[in-house]
Enzyme design. Structure first.
Site, PDB file in Angstrom:
ATOM      1  N   GLY A 158       4.340   4.361   4.301  1.00 24.22           N
ATOM      2  CA  GLY A 158       4.357   5.676   4.895  1.00 24.22           C
ATOM      3  C   GLY A 158       5.729   6.295   5.109  1.00 24.22           C
ATOM      4  CG  ASP A 159       9.725   6.910   7.040  1.00 25.64           C
ATOM      5  OD1 ASP A 159      10.165   7.658   6.136  1.00 25.64           O
ATOM      6  OD2 ASP A 159      10.262   6.816   8.160  1.00 25.64           O
ATOM      7  CG  LEU A 160       9.156   2.030   0.691  1.00 23.02           C
ATOM      8  CD1 LEU A 160       9.276   0.887   1.695  1.00 23.02           C
ATOM      9  CD2 LEU A 160       8.243   1.636  -0.460  1.00 23.02           C
TER      10      LEU A 160
END
Length: 299
Positions: free
Chosen positions: A205-207
């Protein structure tokens, strides 16, 4: 605060922990991180400071992060720091939310570890939570200090517009930061998703590169904002801010080849984090947002 946290760590680990060393590591938004020690024990501490009391709490940002970390640990793909404990500490008019994790020391990555990272991401994407058919997540979470809404939806285009683009555009319009993109225009940009119903995958989700680390033998991910969605989201984020070796993407594609049309969807998926950066950091990211809009319109 540290005395309260020491007691919670002691209860969680069934071993006395008396915090005798606090080393500041990083400050971002309203969160600060530290390395805390007690003798030969050391942990990573993330602290979020607020002014609300227990009865008035309306956010639980670090509790949501703990939930995301535990979801990733269950996937058995990457190494994910163990959640030791998460909680609240109140001191007069100030409230602290804290998250205590296993401390992991990082090393520069080898090419073999970059390949392993790509394979691990594909493994994560291939094994969503059992029974998952819709996109979203049981609870909302955060990307940085921005709420991320996860109301489930069986249709990917609807989910991506209503739970990703629309909330950010509403916030940007309220602050008069992006007149160039109306809600109607934004929905039109999602036409590339009209017949795209991807396999529901568990996403980090926030890579971006700052949320990926390496030990001598493991790939470590942290600071997630998990939900079930299109696997191309994680790859688009990894490409957006660079820092990932080409062998990472090659290993991913070799493990699970990408779907046709991925390049057409790429700018639309990168628009979400860039809108968030515009919201958080202002005009520094304005030119990049406008350039992405042009790419989206070209498809």
């Amino acid at each position: 605060m540290w005395h309260f946290i020491s007691d919670h760590v002691s209860q969680a680990k069934h071993r006395e922990f008396i915090c005798d060393s606090v080393k500041p590591l990083h400050q971002q938004h309203e969160c600060a991180s530290y390395q805390i020690r007690s003798g030969d024990q050391r942990y990573f501490a993330k602290i979020r400071t607020g002014t609300h009391q227990k009865s008035e709490r309306d956010t639980a940002q670090l509790h949501a992060e703990a939930d995301s970390l535990n979801a990733l640990r269950c996937s058995d793909s990457f190494k994910v720091p163990e959640v030791i404990c998460v909680g609240w500490c109140d001191e007069e008019t100030v409230s602290y939310e804290y998250l205590i994790l296993e401390f992991v020391g990082f090393k520069p990555p080898s090419n073999a570890l970059w390949k392993h990272a790509g394979e691990a991401l594909a493994t994560l994407h291939k094994h969503p939570p059992k029974g998952t058919t819709d996109y979203g997540w049981p609870t909302d979470n955060w990307v940085g200090s921005t709420p991320q809404f996860n109301k489930t939806n069986a249709h990917w285009r609807d989910f991506y517009f209503n739970q990703r683009l629309k909330p950010l555009l509403d916030a940007l319009h309220a602050q008069d930061k992006l007149r160039e993109l109306s809600l109607e225009d934004a929905f039109e940009l999602t036409h590339v998703l009209h017949s795209h119903q991807p396999t529901p995958c568990l996403l980090h989700g926030d890579l971006w590169r700052g949320n990926l680390g390496f030990t001598r033998s493991h790939v470590v991910v942290f600071d997630p904002a998990v939900y079930v969605g299109d696997r191309e989201i994680d790859l688009a984020m990894a490409r957006l801010f660079q820092g990932f070796a080409s062998s990472f993407f090659e290993a991913y594609a070799a493990t699970w080849p990408l779907n046709e049309g991925v390049e057409r969807r790429l700018p639309l998926y990168q628009l979400y984090p860039m809108l968030n950066h515009l919201l958080l950091f202002g005009d520094t990211y304005r030119a990049q947002v406008l350039a992405l809009l042009e790419e989206c319109r070209a498809h």
